[in-house]
Structures are given as C-alpha cells and as structure tokens.
Design a protein around this motif. Structure first.
Motif, PDB file in Angstrom:
ATOM      1  N   ARG A 174     -47.267   7.359  10.375  1.00 51.85           N
ATOM      2  CA  ARG A 174     -48.191   6.260  10.068  1.00 51.85           C
ATOM      3  C   ARG A 174     -49.616   6.602  10.490  1.00 51.85           C
ATOM      4  O   ARG A 174     -50.581   6.320   9.779  1.00 51.85           O
ATOM      5  CB  ARG A 174     -47.758   4.977  10.756  1.00 51.85           C
ATOM      6  N   ALA A 175     -49.743   7.171  11.670  1.00 52.11           N
ATOM      7  CA  ALA A 175     -51.065   7.549  12.166  1.00 52.11           C
ATOM      8  C   ALA A 175     -51.689   8.580  11.243  1.00 52.11           C
ATOM      9  O   ALA A 175     -52.890   8.505  10.927  1.00 52.11           O
ATOM     10  CB  ALA A 175     -50.961   8.095  13.584  1.00 52.11           C
ATOM     11  N   LYS A 176     -50.907   9.520  10.788  1.00 53.59           N
ATOM     12  CA  LYS A 176     -51.388  10.554   9.897  1.00 53.59           C
ATOM     13  C   LYS A 176     -51.865   9.944   8.582  1.00 53.59           C
ATOM     14  O   LYS A 176     -52.905  10.313   8.040  1.00 53.59           O
ATOM     15  CB  LYS A 176     -50.250  11.568   9.633  1.00 53.59           C
ATOM     16  N   GLN A 177     -51.108   8.969   8.064  1.00 50.39           N
ATOM     17  CA  GLN A 177     -51.447   8.298   6.803  1.00 50.39           C
ATOM     18  C   GLN A 177     -52.766   7.532   6.951  1.00 50.39           C
ATOM     19  O   GLN A 177     -53.525   7.397   5.998  1.00 50.39           O
ATOM     20  CB  GLN A 177     -50.350   7.336   6.387  1.00 50.39           C
ATOM     21  N   LYS A 178     -53.050   7.041   8.138  1.00 50.69           N
ATOM     22  CA  LYS A 178     -54.283   6.272   8.371  1.00 50.69           C
ATOM     23  C   LYS A 178     -55.428   7.158   8.813  1.00 50.69           C
ATOM     24  O   LYS A 178     -56.516   6.684   9.139  1.00 50.69           O
ATOM     25  CB  LYS A 178     -54.030   5.169   9.392  1.00 50.69           C
ATOM     26  N   GLY A 179     -55.159   8.465   8.893  1.00 50.15           N
ATOM     27  CA  GLY A 179     -56.203   9.406   9.276  1.00 50.15           C
ATOM     28  C   GLY A 179     -56.473   9.482  10.770  1.00 50.15           C
ATOM     29  O   GLY A 179     -57.498  10.018  11.184  1.00 50.15           O
ATOM     30  N   VAL A 180     -55.579   8.961  11.578  1.00 47.22           N
ATOM     31  CA  VAL A 180     -55.735   9.017  13.036  1.00 47.22           C
ATOM     32  C   VAL A 180     -55.119  10.303  13.526  1.00 47.22           C
ATOM     33  O   VAL A 180     -53.999  10.678  13.191  1.00 47.22           O
ATOM     34  CB  VAL A 180     -55.034   7.809  13.704  1.00 47.22           C
ATOM     35  N   LYS A 181     -55.920  11.042  14.350  1.00 54.64           N
ATOM     36  CA  LYS A 181     -55.406  12.287  14.911  1.00 54.64           C
ATOM     37  C   LYS A 181     -54.745  11.994  16.260  1.00 54.64           C
ATOM     38  O   LYS A 181     -55.240  11.235  17.058  1.00 54.64           O
ATOM     39  CB  LYS A 181     -56.544  13.277  15.097  1.00 54.64           C
ATOM     40  N   ILE A 182     -53.623  12.624  16.447  1.00 58.95           N
ATOM     41  CA  ILE A 182     -52.870  12.429  17.695  1.00 58.95           C
ATOM     42  C   ILE A 182     -52.956  13.674  18.543  1.00 58.95           C
ATOM     43  O   ILE A 182     -52.862  14.758  18.161  1.00 58.95           O
ATOM     44  CB  ILE A 182     -51.394  12.095  17.398  1.00 58.95           C
TER      45      ILE A 182
END
Length: 182
Positions: A174-182
């Motif tokens: 989900r984070a990847k889909q929203k462009g959030v880098k972890i």
C-alpha cells in the motif's frame, strides 16, 4: 575298605560340587532378578516422568499409557484402554478423511522406519490440539509406542508470525502504491 572310603570321599566331593554349583546358580539368578527389577524401575521412571503423552499400542489398540497421555487427551485411564488411536484423529469433513495414511505410518514403524508427523487430535471434550506424533516399533508382535507432543502453542505462534508478515507485506504494498518510501 579303601574302595569304600574312596567312594564315600568321591560322593561327598560331588555333593559339595553340586551344592557349590547350586549356590552359584542361585546367586546368579538373584543378581539377574535384581538387575531386571532395576531396569524396570528405570523404565517406569522414564515412561511416567516425561510430560509428553506415551501410549503403547498392541494390535492397534491402546494397552498402556502414561499420565501425560491422560492429561493430553482428557480421557480417564479406564476409557483409554482398548481405544483405537484413530479415534483421536480429528476429521474435518463429514464424510471422513482418508485415514489410510495413518495406517501406513503404523506399518512403516513396524518395519523399523522412523515415523514423525503432525496432526490434529480431538480431546474427549471435543477441543482440538495440534500434535507431533512419533511412532516406533517395540519389537514385540504388533506393538508400537506412540509419543504425543502438544504443539498447539507453536502452531499458533507460527500462524501469528505468518499473519504479521502478511500484514507487513500488505502495508508495504500500500505504501508503495501511494509513493511512500519505507
């Protein structure tokens, strides 16, 4: 007279030899009996001192067990005697699972093969537990020893870990889909 005296000496000598031989045999028998009794005490201490359930099967039926088996399965000792161990296997569907795999495990154990498997057992009260089961031949005609270990907590921990990993993977996706880098 000399012959009579020699015969009498020979008779008493043989009598002493027989008495001595009997004494040695009696001592040997007593020693072996004591060794056997000690061995039996050790066996009983091990058999009854473990936390796992131990069940001796004779001709496919429960013939002997320890307190661990009573505690694990919830049956009274009187109820366990003569039971078929397949009665403890949890069958999920109404039609009944194919229990032939368990019969094959028993044949493999009698043939001297190492048998270790996991299954779900049903206690007398209907509750379920995950169990690790080991079967071994007792080298007596149609006799096996079955070790039952409750692995329910381990299975729950494994499931929680899988669920946590799945949740983490899903959150990363989900984070990847929203462009959030972890």
């Amino acid at each position: 007279m000399i012959i009579a005296a020699l015969s009498l000496m020979l008779f008493h000598s043989r009598k002493r030899v027989v008495r001595h031989s009997m004494k040695i045999m009696e001592e040997t028998i007593e020693e072996r009996t004591n060794e056997l009794m000690l061995s039996e005490k050790k066996y009983q201490a091990v058999f009854h001192g473990v936390n796992d359930g131990l069940v001796v099967l004779k001709d496919g039926r429960v013939s002997y067990f320890n307190q661990g088996a009573v505690d694990l399965l919830g049956y009274t000792p009187e109820e366990l005697i003569g039971k078929n161990p397949l009665d403890f296997i949890f069958v999920a569907d109404e039609e009944g699972s194919d229990l032939s795999v368990y019969k094959q495990y028993a044949k493999d154990a009698i043939d001297g093969k190492s048998v270790l498997f996991e299954t779900i057992l049903m206690r007398k009260d209907g509750s379920l537990l995950y169990a690790e089961v080991a079967l071994a031949d007792l080298e007596e005609k149609s006799s096996l020893i079955m070790t039952l270990r409750d692995i329910t907590l381990r299975k729950k921990a494994e499931k929680e870990k899988r669920d946590e990993e799945e949740y983490t993977r899903m959150m990363e996706e989900r984070a990847k889909q929203k462009g959030v880098k972890i």
